[in-house]
Write a protein that holds these residues in place. Structure first.
Motif, PDB file in Angstrom:
ATOM      1  N   TYR A   1      40.483-100.113 -93.097  1.00 19.42           N
ATOM      2  CA  TYR A   1      39.872-100.940 -92.064  1.00 19.42           C
ATOM      3  C   TYR A   1      38.908-101.922 -92.719  1.00 19.42           C
ATOM      4  O   TYR A   1      38.481-101.725 -93.859  1.00 19.42           O
ATOM      5  CB  TYR A   1      39.095-100.074 -91.064  1.00 19.42           C
ATOM      6  CG  TYR A   1      39.987 -99.257 -90.171  1.00 19.42           C
ATOM      7  CD1 TYR A   1      40.339 -99.720 -88.912  1.00 19.42           C
ATOM      8  CD2 TYR A   1      40.484 -98.028 -90.587  1.00 19.42           C
ATOM      9  CE1 TYR A   1      41.164 -98.973 -88.084  1.00 19.42           C
ATOM     10  CE2 TYR A   1      41.311 -97.281 -89.767  1.00 19.42           C
ATOM     11  CZ  TYR A   1      41.649 -97.758 -88.525  1.00 19.42           C
ATOM     12  OH  TYR A   1      42.466 -97.023 -87.715  1.00 19.42           O
ATOM     13  N   VAL A   2      38.544-102.955 -91.992  1.00 17.22           N
ATOM     14  CA  VAL A   2      37.543-103.884 -92.501  1.00 17.22           C
ATOM     15  C   VAL A   2      36.213-103.115 -92.593  1.00 17.22           C
ATOM     16  O   VAL A   2      35.807-102.430 -91.655  1.00 17.22           O
ATOM     17  CB  VAL A   2      37.450-105.157 -91.627  1.00 17.22           C
ATOM     18  CG1 VAL A   2      37.052-104.856 -90.202  1.00 17.22           C
ATOM     19  CG2 VAL A   2      36.514-106.166 -92.239  1.00 17.22           C
ATOM     20  N   ALA A   3      35.582-103.192 -93.748  1.00 15.96           N
ATOM     21  CA  ALA A   3      34.353-102.425 -93.999  1.00 15.96           C
ATOM     22  C   ALA A   3      33.224-102.829 -93.061  1.00 15.96           C
ATOM     23  O   ALA A   3      32.332-102.030 -92.787  1.00 15.96           O
ATOM     24  CB  ALA A   3      33.929-102.584 -95.455  1.00 15.96           C
ATOM     25  N   GLN A   4      33.255-104.030 -92.544  1.00 17.58           N
ATOM     26  CA  GLN A   4      32.210-104.539 -91.666  1.00 17.58           C
ATOM     27  C   GLN A   4      32.499-104.254 -90.184  1.00 17.58           C
ATOM     28  O   GLN A   4      31.846-104.796 -89.299  1.00 17.58           O
ATOM     29  CB  GLN A   4      32.030-106.042 -91.894  1.00 17.58           C
ATOM     30  CG  GLN A   4      31.542-106.412 -93.273  1.00 17.58           C
ATOM     31  CD  GLN A   4      32.622-106.394 -94.351  1.00 17.58           C
ATOM     32  OE1 GLN A   4      33.811-106.278 -94.086  1.00 17.58           O
ATOM     33  NE2 GLN A   4      32.210-106.502 -95.595  1.00 17.58           N
ATOM     34  N   CYS A   5      33.443-103.384 -89.919  1.00 19.79           N
ATOM     35  CA  CYS A   5      33.843-103.034 -88.558  1.00 19.79           C
ATOM     36  C   CYS A   5      32.635-102.550 -87.755  1.00 19.79           C
ATOM     37  O   CYS A   5      31.836-101.742 -88.227  1.00 19.79           O
ATOM     38  CB  CYS A   5      34.911-101.949 -88.613  1.00 19.79           C
ATOM     39  SG  CYS A   5      35.862-101.810 -87.122  1.00 19.79           S
ATOM     40  N   GLY A   6      32.487-103.075 -86.541  1.00 20.29           N
ATOM     41  CA  GLY A   6      31.381-102.691 -85.674  1.00 20.29           C
ATOM     42  C   GLY A   6      30.095-103.444 -85.930  1.00 20.29           C
ATOM     43  O   GLY A   6      29.079-103.153 -85.319  1.00 20.29           O
ATOM     44  N   GLN A   7      30.135-104.430 -86.805  1.00 24.77           N
ATOM     45  CA  GLN A   7      28.930-105.173 -87.158  1.00 24.77           C
ATOM     46  C   GLN A   7      28.999-106.615 -86.673  1.00 24.77           C
ATOM     47  O   GLN A   7      30.071-107.154 -86.428  1.00 24.77           O
ATOM     48  CB  GLN A   7      28.743-105.176 -88.678  1.00 24.77           C
ATOM     49  CG  GLN A   7      28.588-103.803 -89.284  1.00 24.77           C
ATOM     50  CD  GLN A   7      28.441-103.878 -90.792  1.00 24.77           C
ATOM     51  OE1 GLN A   7      27.884-104.816 -91.336  1.00 24.77           O
ATOM     52  NE2 GLN A   7      28.963-102.866 -91.471  1.00 24.77           N
ATOM     53  N   THR A   8      27.840-107.218 -86.571  1.00 29.37           N
ATOM     54  CA  THR A   8      27.696-108.649 -86.342  1.00 29.37           C
ATOM     55  C   THR A   8      26.883-109.178 -87.508  1.00 29.37           C
ATOM     56  O   THR A   8      25.776-108.712 -87.746  1.00 29.37           O
ATOM     57  CB  THR A   8      26.986-108.946 -85.013  1.00 29.37           C
ATOM     58  OG1 THR A   8      27.785-108.411 -83.948  1.00 29.37           O
ATOM     59  CG2 THR A   8      26.803-110.443 -84.799  1.00 29.37           C
ATOM     60  N   LEU A   9      27.452-110.114 -88.247  1.00 28.90           N
ATOM     61  CA  LEU A   9      26.839-110.620 -89.464  1.00 28.90           C
ATOM     62  C   LEU A   9      26.727-112.135 -89.439  1.00 28.90           C
ATOM     63  O   LEU A   9      27.635-112.818 -88.944  1.00 28.90           O
ATOM     64  CB  LEU A   9      27.691-110.232 -90.683  1.00 28.90           C
ATOM     65  CG  LEU A   9      28.042-108.750 -90.825  1.00 28.90           C
ATOM     66  CD1 LEU A   9      29.155-108.583 -91.836  1.00 28.90           C
ATOM     67  CD2 LEU A   9      26.820-107.972 -91.230  1.00 28.90           C
ATOM     68  N   GLN A  10      25.648-112.645 -89.987  1.00 29.39           N
ATOM     69  CA  GLN A  10      25.525-114.087 -90.119  1.00 29.39           C
ATOM     70  C   GLN A  10      26.504-114.557 -91.183  1.00 29.39           C
ATOM     71  O   GLN A  10      26.631-113.941 -92.239  1.00 29.39           O
ATOM     72  CB  GLN A  10      24.101-114.480 -90.511  1.00 29.39           C
ATOM     73  CG  GLN A  10      23.893-115.978 -90.518  1.00 29.39           C
ATOM     74  CD  GLN A  10      22.436-116.363 -90.717  1.00 29.39           C
ATOM     75  OE1 GLN A  10      21.536-115.549 -90.581  1.00 29.39           O
ATOM     76  NE2 GLN A  10      22.220-117.609 -91.048  1.00 29.39           N
ATOM     77  N   ILE A  11      27.199-115.630 -90.894  1.00 28.00           N
ATOM     78  CA  ILE A  11      28.173-116.179 -91.831  1.00 28.00           C
ATOM     79  C   ILE A  11      27.441-117.051 -92.838  1.00 28.00           C
ATOM     80  O   ILE A  11      26.764-118.011 -92.447  1.00 28.00           O
ATOM     81  CB  ILE A  11      29.251-116.994 -91.094  1.00 28.00           C
ATOM     82  CG1 ILE A  11      29.983-116.102 -90.096  1.00 28.00           C
ATOM     83  CG2 ILE A  11      30.221-117.620 -92.085  1.00 28.00           C
ATOM     84  CD1 ILE A  11      30.903-116.848 -89.162  1.00 28.00           C
ATOM     85  N   PRO A  12      27.562-116.743 -94.125  1.00 29.60           N
ATOM     86  CA  PRO A  12      26.917-117.573 -95.141  1.00 29.60           C
ATOM     87  C   PRO A  12      27.476-119.001 -95.132  1.00 29.60           C
ATOM     88  O   PRO A  12      28.644-119.222 -94.787  1.00 29.60           O
ATOM     89  CB  PRO A  12      27.261-116.875 -96.456  1.00 29.60           C
ATOM     90  CG  PRO A  12      27.615-115.486 -96.075  1.00 29.60           C
ATOM     91  CD  PRO A  12      28.225-115.586 -94.711  1.00 29.60           C
ATOM     92  N   GLU A  13      26.631-119.925 -95.510  1.00 37.44           N
ATOM     93  CA  GLU A  13      27.050-121.321 -95.571  1.00 37.44           C
ATOM     94  C   GLU A  13      28.272-121.458 -96.463  1.00 37.44           C
ATOM     95  O   GLU A  13      28.363-120.844 -97.515  1.00 37.44           O
ATOM     96  CB  GLU A  13      25.904-122.174 -96.122  1.00 37.44           C
ATOM     97  CG  GLU A  13      26.152-123.653 -95.976  1.00 37.44           C
ATOM     98  CD  GLU A  13      24.927-124.477 -96.298  1.00 37.44           C
ATOM     99  OE1 GLU A  13      25.112-125.578 -96.836  1.00 37.44           O
ATOM    100  OE2 GLU A  13      23.811-124.024 -96.016  1.00 37.44           O
ATOM    101  N   GLY A  14      29.230-122.226 -96.014  1.00 36.84           N
ATOM    102  CA  GLY A  14      30.443-122.467 -96.773  1.00 36.84           C
ATOM    103  C   GLY A  14      31.569-121.490 -96.480  1.00 36.84           C
ATOM    104  O   GLY A  14      32.678-121.664 -96.976  1.00 36.84           O
ATOM    105  N   LEU A  15      31.315-120.446 -95.679  1.00 36.14           N
ATOM    106  CA  LEU A  15      32.355-119.459 -95.395  1.00 36.14           C
ATOM    107  C   LEU A  15      32.815-119.467 -93.940  1.00 36.14           C
ATOM    108  O   LEU A  15      33.557-118.582 -93.514  1.00 36.14           O
ATOM    109  CB  LEU A  15      31.875-118.058 -95.786  1.00 36.14           C
ATOM    110  CG  LEU A  15      31.628-117.845 -97.280  1.00 36.14           C
ATOM    111  CD1 LEU A  15      31.189-116.411 -97.543  1.00 36.14           C
ATOM    112  CD2 LEU A  15      32.863-118.186 -98.100  1.00 36.14           C
ATOM    113  N   LEU A  16      32.410-120.471 -93.183  1.00 35.00           N
ATOM    114  CA  LEU A  16      32.828-120.553 -91.791  1.00 35.00           C
ATOM    115  C   LEU A  16      34.347-120.665 -91.674  1.00 35.00           C
ATOM    116  O   LEU A  16      34.950-120.051 -90.797  1.00 35.00           O
ATOM    117  CB  LEU A  16      32.144-121.721 -91.080  1.00 35.00           C
ATOM    118  CG  LEU A  16      32.502-121.916 -89.607  1.00 35.00           C
ATOM    119  CD1 LEU A  16      32.218-120.655 -88.796  1.00 35.00           C
ATOM    120  CD2 LEU A  16      31.756-123.105 -89.030  1.00 35.00           C
TER     121      LEU A  16
END
Length: 73
Positions: free
Chosen positions: A33-48
């Motif tokens: 599974y995606v390791a960040q499952c269940g999270q809300t994270l700010q997207i770093p600049e350049g990765l949108l």
């Protein structure tokens, strides 16, 4: 504008398509599974772009992109 990626743990089925297209943003856990499952994270600049690709790749629609106006703007 502050942009976040949110991954709904209840909808994620572990297809792995999201971290395959967003390898600089997301990773997998030991169960696939995606390791960040269940999270809300700010997207770093350049990765949108990768975040949007991940959301588009998810067949379950478990990934959302959230945009919020900055308080200091």
């Amino acid at each position: 504008m502050i942009v976040y990626i949110a991954i709904d743990a209840g909808r994620c089925m572990g297809h792995g398509r999201c971290y395959a297209v967003a390898e600089d943003l997301l990773s997998d856990d030991e169960q696939g599974y995606v390791a960040q499952c269940g999270q809300t994270l700010q997207i770093p600049e350049g990765l949108l772009g990768q975040a949007r690709d991940a959301a588009d790749a998810c067949p379950e629609g478990a990934i959302s992109i959230l945009e919020h106006a900055r308080a200091d703007a």
